[in-house]
Design a protein around this motif. Structure first.
Motif, short mmCIF file in Angstrom:
data_model
loop_
_atom_site.label_atom_id
_atom_site.label_comp_id
_atom_site.label_asym_id
_atom_site.label_seq_id
_atom_site.Cartn_x
_atom_site.Cartn_y
_atom_site.Cartn_z
N UNK A 56 0.87 -1.13 0.07
CA UNK A 56 0.05 -0.08 -0.07
C UNK A 56 0.88 1.35 0.12
N UNK A 57 0.48 2.20 -0.71
CA UNK A 57 1.32 3.33 -0.85
C UNK A 57 1.62 4.47 0.45
N UNK A 58 0.50 4.36 1.25
CA UNK A 58 0.63 5.08 2.49
C UNK A 58 0.49 4.31 3.75
N UNK A 59 -0.09 2.96 3.94
CA UNK A 59 -0.27 2.53 4.93
C UNK A 59 -0.05 1.08 5.05
N UNK A 60 1.13 0.58 5.65
CA UNK A 60 1.40 -0.75 5.67
C UNK A 60 1.05 -1.67 7.03
N UNK A 61 0.89 -0.78 8.28
CA UNK A 61 0.40 -1.27 9.53
C UNK A 61 -0.79 -0.69 9.87
N UNK A 62 -1.90 -1.45 9.72
CA UNK A 62 -3.35 -0.78 9.82
C UNK A 62 -4.04 -1.64 10.95
N UNK A 63 -4.57 -0.77 12.00
CA UNK A 63 -5.23 -1.30 13.12
C UNK A 63 -6.71 -0.87 12.83
N UNK A 64 -7.65 -1.55 13.43
CA UNK A 64 -9.01 -1.40 13.72
C UNK A 64 -9.16 -1.78 15.26
N UNK A 65 -9.73 -0.64 15.87
CA UNK A 65 -9.75 -1.05 17.34
C UNK A 65 -11.00 -0.30 17.93
N UNK A 66 -11.47 -0.81 19.24
CA UNK A 66 -12.72 0.02 19.58
C UNK A 66 -12.41 1.34 20.10
N UNK A 67 -13.17 2.36 19.83
CA UNK A 67 -13.08 3.64 20.06
C UNK A 67 -13.35 4.06 21.42
N UNK A 68 -12.70 5.02 21.98
CA UNK A 68 -12.94 5.32 23.35
C UNK A 68 -14.42 5.61 23.74
N UNK A 69 -14.93 5.16 24.75
CA UNK A 69 -16.40 5.28 25.35
C UNK A 69 -16.47 5.22 26.69
N UNK A 70 -16.39 6.30 27.33
CA UNK A 70 -16.32 6.46 28.69
C UNK A 70 -17.41 5.35 29.39
N UNK A 71 -18.59 5.64 28.96
CA UNK A 71 -19.68 4.81 29.60
C UNK A 71 -19.17 3.39 29.56
N UNK A 72 -18.68 2.73 28.41
CA UNK A 72 -18.43 1.27 28.54
C UNK A 72 -17.24 0.99 29.20
N UNK A 73 -16.13 2.21 29.37
CA UNK A 73 -15.17 1.93 29.95
C UNK A 73 -15.27 1.90 31.57
N UNK A 74 -15.95 2.53 31.65
CA UNK A 74 -16.36 2.61 33.46
C UNK A 74 -16.80 1.22 33.74
N UNK A 75 -17.38 0.45 33.10
CA UNK A 75 -17.52 -0.97 33.27
C UNK A 75 -16.40 -2.14 33.19
N UNK A 76 -16.03 -1.82 32.03
CA UNK A 76 -15.05 -2.85 31.45
C UNK A 76 -13.54 -2.42 31.27
N UNK A 77 -13.06 -1.22 31.89
CA UNK A 77 -11.85 -0.98 31.73
C UNK A 77 -11.34 0.17 30.85
N UNK A 78 -10.41 0.89 30.81
CA UNK A 78 -9.95 1.75 30.00
C UNK A 78 -9.56 1.21 28.49
N UNK A 79 -9.84 1.75 27.38
CA UNK A 79 -9.38 1.28 25.92
C UNK A 79 -8.40 2.51 25.74
N UNK A 80 -7.46 2.04 24.72
CA UNK A 80 -6.32 3.01 24.18
C UNK A 80 -7.19 3.74 23.24
N UNK A 81 -8.01 3.32 22.55
CA UNK A 81 -8.61 4.24 21.57
C UNK A 81 -7.98 4.27 20.23
N UNK A 82 -8.64 4.92 19.40
CA UNK A 82 -8.04 5.09 17.90
C UNK A 82 -6.77 6.12 17.91
N UNK A 83 -6.82 7.18 18.50
CA UNK A 83 -5.60 8.03 18.61
C UNK A 83 -4.42 7.53 19.38
#
Length: 431
Positions: A66-93
């Motif tokens: 690929x011309x721009x992206x060789x290592x691509x990740x798809x992850x769960x976005x940050x979501x404070x309501x969910x994270x309160x229950x199941x722990x912090x996520x690193x998120x997209x950024x």
């Protein structure tokens, strides 16, 4: 710990091997213990090896063309309501900053974004897993791209298993990985030492298990590498005994197969000893035979030797010893070829060790050729003899006197292949 730089190097090496292909890896699912109670999350080892990312609901894509992206990740976005229950996520950024991906998308954009990366490869590297729905997703995208190939002349023509590309890389441990496994084996040794100190007639197997696993965690380990086996008396003849609920009696042998996990890497040790400190005559004979088989098998673990040599040596020693004890009879070569020893020894002598307890890597290059040991391999060496109370000899072999029944012995060490031979990583616990 494994550094950011090492993860980068792993990805670069992997992408250099897949060349014009595109690889897709799915994170491990979140497993349910019962109803809505979940197990502690453990990432898929291939996914972790290439990314270091330890969250569920993620996909990693490697697209070296690929011309721009060789290592691509798809992850769960940050979501404070969910994270309160199941722990912090690193998120997209956060995933882009922490894990070094060229680009990171929310996982719900996978179907939209994935085809633009798959089309850059001449084949898709993906391991068909137990996640049937995700398997079908990959096949769906592949078939769709095949359908458009005649119009645009681009896209993957084949689907290949990524295991055959990645696992040879995983089987040779880096210096950093060896450090991690040394720590895992060091903690495993300490757990076994505590078990040896604590074990005595009248205690229950689960009490010994609790001391071992407490030691692992108290000293900084992640916990057990696998369910601990604490098998006394006749239970020692059950290879994967995990009930651990019998009261230990004077005169019992105690077989303990337990290992600690540290930073995703694992130790795997088995020791067998008499709980009251003294072998019976029959227990001693079997123990010495297994110890001799293990010692001679370990000598075969060195660069250039093929993987089957240490197993063959162990079987050879065990068969000769069982013949001397009159538990087998006949021509040794015939006994081995016809596997007449298998009522006593029914498993192979070891396996690769690393991120998985039964770690990645092939044992045979093809039907007739075993792989050769290389420096950086780590293998367990674990011969045993198990004379079950219910043992049934092969036809034409002697009946087993009752005095031998219920004796089970296994001795297991973790062995690093070095440039000049080997190093037993688990020598800190006596045999």
């Amino acid at each position: 710990m494994i550094t950011f730089t090492e993860y980068q190097q792993r990805r670069q090496k992997f992408m250099s091997v897949i060349g014009k292909g595109v690889a897709v890896f799915r994170s491990a699912p979140q497993s349910v213990m019962h109803n809505d109670v979940e197990y502690v999350y453990r990432q898929d080892s291939d996914f972790y090896y290439l990314t270091g990312f330890n969250e569920s609901e993620a996909v990693a894509v490697f697209a070296p063309n690929h011309e721009e992206h060789q290592f691509i990740l798809f992850v769960q976005p940050k979501d404070l309501a969910s994270e309160i229950w199941t722990g912090y996520r690193v998120g997209v950024e956060g995933a882009k900053d922490v894990y070094g991906a060229d680009v990171v998308y929310p996982i719900n954009e996978l179907d939209e974004k994935l085809p633009q990366y798959l089309i850059t490869g001449d084949r898709i590297y993906y391991h068909l897993s137990r996640d049937v729905s995700f398997n079908e997703k990959i096949i769906y995208h592949w078939r769709k791209l095949i359908g458009s190939y005649p119009k645009n002349g681009r896209g993957p023509k084949a689907l290949e298993d990524s295991n055959f590309v990645l696992h040879p890389l995983r089987s040779i441990k880096s210096e950093a990985e060896i450090v991690m496994i040394r720590k895992a084996t060091e903690l495993s040794v300490k757990g076994h030492q505590r078990a040896r100190e604590f074990a005595q007639p009248g205690r229950y197997e689960y009490e010994i298990q609790a001391e071992i696993e407490h030691t692992f965690r108290q000293l900084g380990g992640d916990g057990v590498a696998y369910p601990s086996i604490v098998a006394s008396g006749g239970n020692s003849c059950i290879l994967h005994y995990i009930e651990n609920n019998r009261k230990i009696e004077a005169g019992d042998l105690l077989l303990i197969d337990a290992g600690c996990c540290y930073g995703y890497y694992n130790g795997d040790i088995t020791r067998t000893f008499p709980v009251n400190g003294k072998f019976t005559s029959q227990q001693k004979d079997i123990y010495q035979l297994v110890l001799s088989a293990q010692t001679q098998a370990i000598e075969q673990v060195k660069p250039g030797n093929t993987y089957n040599q240490f197993h063959d040596k162990a079987v050879e020693v065990l068969v000769e010893g069982l013949k001397e004890l009159k538990l087998l009879e006949g021509d040794s070569k015939e006994i081995i070829e016809q596997e007449k020893y298998k009522p006593f020894y029914m498993h192979r002598t070891g396996h690769w060790l690393g991120l998985d307890v039964h770690d990645a890597g092939t044992y045979k290059q093809d039907k007739d050729n075993w792989v050769k040991f290389q420096a950086g391999n780590i293998v367990t060496v674990e011969p045993g003899i198990y004379i079950s109370p219910y043992i049934t000899p092969v036809e034409g072999q002697p009946e087993i006197p009752d005095i031998w029944k219920g004796i089970g012995v296994r001795i297991e060490d973790d062995v690093l292949v070095t440039e000049s031979g080997n190093e037993v990583l688990t020598s800190g616990i006596e045999k």
